[in-house]
Design a protein around this motif. Structure first.
Motif, PDB file in Angstrom:
ATOM      1  N   ALA A 386     -49.606  53.704  13.180  1.00  0.00           N
ATOM      2  CA  ALA A 386     -50.114  55.073  13.116  1.00  0.00           C
ATOM      3  C   ALA A 386     -50.537  55.535  14.508  1.00  0.00           C
ATOM      4  O   ALA A 386     -50.024  56.517  15.038  1.00  0.00           O
ATOM      5  CB  ALA A 386     -51.288  55.164  12.146  1.00  0.00           C
ATOM      6  N   SER A 579     -53.770  61.207   7.125  1.00  0.00           N
ATOM      7  CA  SER A 579     -52.699  60.222   6.989  1.00  0.00           C
ATOM      8  C   SER A 579     -53.110  59.127   6.015  1.00  0.00           C
ATOM      9  O   SER A 579     -52.329  58.720   5.145  1.00  0.00           O
ATOM     10  CB  SER A 579     -52.352  59.612   8.350  1.00  0.00           C
ATOM     11  OG  SER A 579     -51.803  60.567   9.227  1.00  0.00           O
ATOM     12  N   SER A 697     -47.613  59.464   8.238  1.00  0.00           N
ATOM     13  CA  SER A 697     -47.255  58.660   9.422  1.00  0.00           C
ATOM     14  C   SER A 697     -46.878  57.234   9.027  1.00  0.00           C
ATOM     15  O   SER A 697     -47.312  56.263   9.653  1.00  0.00           O
ATOM     16  CB  SER A 697     -48.414  58.638  10.435  1.00  0.00           C
ATOM     17  OG  SER A 697     -48.736  59.940  10.867  1.00  0.00           O
TER      18      SER A 697
END
Length: 752
Positions: A386, A579, A697
């Motif tokens: 990430a 995310s 992500s």
């Protein structure tokens, strides 16, 4: 629908509470009790387990296959109507029954508990049996139950257990480690950086300072008192234990009056509320090849004053060790030491910011049972898949802008980055040093041992992939660590093109010249192609946070001190919280266990004594306790149902604007969409989200499709279309499909 890994995780104790393991193979979750001192080292039997189920032997201090050292805290439960005096326990054929004591387990009755020592490295057999005279057996209504065996696997106290072979070189720092009460831990005793365990005391004075307590028989006149969450009013004196485990220095601290009896698993200090807070420290670049000379800090006023025990270890500071797998193993070792000394906590709460959030997320997901709830700040989902792609994309974009200063304006660079401004590019590009083997080496690592492409090609490479080689492996052709990093087919600036912030020619020039990164983290003309084995390992191993393991049922409080608008840019961008939430939704179909709290950034905002973070810790404690109590009342409900049903009213998505709390669902809206929190704390993105990638992500390498101008959202003339086919000769990312080899991890508690 839950993934296969989710079902496996439930079978391995991903219930959001501490876990015990029985000889029958069933997993026995341990639930929190009321806030009084229990008579057992690991209190309260779950509703799924009763003494009638049969004779059982369990390990309380760890999983039975991850014992570190030669000692384990065990429990033997006789079936009714047999009594503890009829129990016999053997370890390796030797009678160790005398090591056990009779204790009362709420809801079950009398059991035996004790520490079994002298375990040999490797597998050990613990055999529990019932010894009853013939007249006793007849009176009980039949023959005594058959003996049961539990295999316990003991590992060296220095490790490794499941993280794989030790990293070399490794620099010891015990002689530089400051003890809470003064002095240092002293020189290492061996090559594994071991040190003698030390116990000392500090106290909180009436002038609000921590001071060394030199006389344990007499408290100083300026010692303060504190009232804990249980209502106990005790002298504010703190017992601190410092030692080594898993080649790490660990510290534990809790309230204890040194004039009282020495604590043990059955004699709890009056001031301990039976909760453990495990603190994770931040950082990453430079976190390799060293033991570290500090933990995340256990003499924590905001926690200790309420009665929490606090633990941390030097390898749980990412600035010392940027490897979540090794961090998990270190946390397991430290929690085991704590349990052997004081007994099992009712539950364990994780606390960590930035690099500490990586650890809390991934340990909760991949090693269920270690953490029962987490409070993270300045968070990211994970370090390798990430943060790192966002950082390396920023490095490529910064390099492109420097090499082609007339191609894009600073404002256009900011739009292509997704970070909300060009300052974010500079800040995030600096974080790409974590993949440069010469980027940031720890000061403790001698220059002579460091990698240099010409002078010392076999030296220690100070980068993330070398530090995770046990997972990703080594390329046999080059001897270099495999990398999952990939940017082939990424259409950088796609959303900026669609919005009209850049034109087609600028878009094509950018993607033609943005390039990639070589094995040494240096910008080159070619795009970066990820190693297929490393990409598969990133998913299979859980290095890419999945969210469908233990994290699915663990209460998560995400505290965000907003830094997206920092004048010089900052890497702690708010979209990372979304995310994580998106991954939870994809894995579990719900984010009911995830709460976002957003407030302006200021120094000390993430402190256990601060108004928002401090209260969030107390509310998280209540949440975990209530969910555990609910499990006892409604044993047939699912863990996520319990978590959703018991969430405290205060723990709901909120932001603080001008000192006012605004309760509103936190949504990834851009500024100006009518949501007060989104307007005050706008959510931006990353170069990959601008390129059309998912908010989660979670795509390491995208699947490619040929460039087709007729399908493109922006119109290309014939010349531009021909050029685009050359620029994207290998194809463009098709984000509508899962990434290459994208799949759930193979399961929790993997060994490498």
């Amino acid at each position: 629908m839950r993934s296969t890994w989710r079902r496996l995780a439930l079978g391995a104790g991903a219930a959001g509470v501490a876990t015990l393991f029985s000889v029958s193979g069933a997993v026995v979750p341990e639930h929190a009790t009321a806030l009084n001192t229990p008579p057992s080292a690991a209190p309260l039997e779950p509703p799924s387990r009763t003494a009638e189920d049969g004779l059982a032997v369990e390990v309380l201090s760890s999983r039975p296959d991850t014992v570190m050292g030669d000692t384990a805290l065990v429990r033997v439960t006789p079936p009714r109507p047999y009594q503890p005096h009829q129990v016999r326990l053997e370890s390796g054929g030797e009678d160790v029954t005398d090591a056990l004591r009779r204790v009362r387990l709420p809801g079950v009755g009398p059991v035996l508990e004790g520490t079994v020592s002298n375990l040999s490295e490797g597998t050990n057999s613990l055999v529990a049996s019932i010894e009853a005279a013939e007249e006793e057996t007849t009176r009980e209504g039949g023959s005594a139950p058959e003996p049961v065996e539990l295999i316990v696997t003991a590992h060296p106290s220095s490790g490794p257990v499941f993280s794989g072979p030790h990293q070399e070189p490794f620099v010891c720092r015990t002689e530089d480690f400051d003890l809470a009460w003064g002095g240092t831990l002293g020189a290492a005793l061996d090559e594994d950086c071991s040190a003698t365990t030390r116990v000392g005391y500090v106290y909180r004075s009436t002038d609000e300072e921590f001071k060394a307590l030199s006389d344990r028989d007499r408290l100083p006149t300026d010692v303060a008192t504190t009232t804990t969450s249980t209502g106990a009013e005790v002298p504010y004196t703190v017992r601190v234990e410092t030692g080594t485990a898993n080649r790490s220095v660990y510290e534990t601290a809790l309230l204890h009056d040194p004039r009282d009896p020495e604590p043990d698993p059955w004699t709890s200090p009056e001031g301990w509320n039976r909760r453990l807070v495990y603190k994770f420290g931040g950082g990453c670049p430079g976190g390799w090849y060293t033991q570290g000379d500090h933990t995340a800090g256990v003499v924590d006023h905001g926690m200790l004053a309420q009665g929490y025990a606090v633990a941390s270890a030097s390898l749980n500071v990412f600035g010392n060790n940027c490897n979540d797998l090794l961090a998990a193993e270190t946390m397991a070792a430290t929690k085991e030491r704590f349990t052997l000394a004081y007994g099992s906590p009712d539950h364990t709460l994780g606390w960590g910011s930035s690099g500490g959030s990586y650890q809390a997320h991934q340990i909760a997901d991949n090693q269920p049972g270690l953490l029962d709830g987490i409070l993270v700040s300045q968070s990211y989902p994970d370090v390798g898949l990430a943060t790192t792609p966002a950082a390396t994309d920023a490095l490529l974009l910064r390099s492109y802008a420097e090499r082609h200063p007339e191609a894009l304006t600073p404002e256009q660079v900011g739009e292509v980055s997704g970070f909300g401004g060009p300052e974010g590019v500079t800040a995030m590009a600096g974080a790409a040093s974590r993949i440069d083997p010469r980027g940031v080496c720890p000061d403790a690592l001698p220059e002579s041992e460091r990698y240099h492409p010409e002078d010392n090609p076999d030296g220690a490479r100070c980068d993330l992939y070398s530090h995770t080689v046990n997972v990703y492996g080594t390329d046999p052709g080059t001897g270099l660590p495999r990398r999952p990093l990939d940017n082939v087919g990424v259409q950088y600036g796609l959303s900026a093109l669609m919005a009209g912030d850049i034109d087609v020619d600028a878009f094509l020039h950018l993607n033609e010249h943005i390039g990639g990164l070589d094995a040494d983290g240096q910008v080159v003309a070619e795009r970066t192609e990820g190693d297929p084995e490393a990409i598969a390992a990133a998913y299979d191993s859980g290095r890419l946070l999945h969210g469908g393991g233990g994290l699915a049922d663990v209460p998560v409080v995400d505290h965000r001190p907003y830094q997206d608008d920092t004048p010089g840019g900052d890497i702690h961008m708010r979209y990372h919280s979304f995310s994580t939430r998106e991954r939870l939704v994809q894995a579990n179909g719900t984010d009911a266990n995830h709460v976002m709290l957003v407030e302006p950034y200021r120094s000390g905002v993430f402190d256990s004594s601060s108004p928002v973070a401090g209260r969030a810790l107390r509310e998280l404690d209540s949440w975990v306790s209530a969910a555990a109590d609910d499990a006892r009342v409604r044993p047939r409900s699912t863990p996520i149902e319990r978590v959703e049903r018991t969430r405290p009213d205060w723990l709901t998505d909120s932001c603080w604007i001008g000192g006012e709390r605004v309760v509103a669902p936190q949504l990834p809206l851009p500024a100006g969409q009518g949501d007060r929190c989104a307007d005050a704390f706008p959510v931006h993105g990353s170069p990959r989200t601008v390129a059309g990638g998912p908010l989660a992500s979670d795509v390491v390498k995208c699947r490619l499709t040929p460039f087709d101008e007729s399908e493109h959202p922006v119109e290309f003339d014939d010349e531009q279309a021909e050029r685009a086919r050359e620029v994207f000769a290998e194809g463009v990312c098709d984000w509508s499909r899962p990434g290459v080899d994208q799949r759930p991890p193979k399961g929790p508690w993997q060994f490498f």
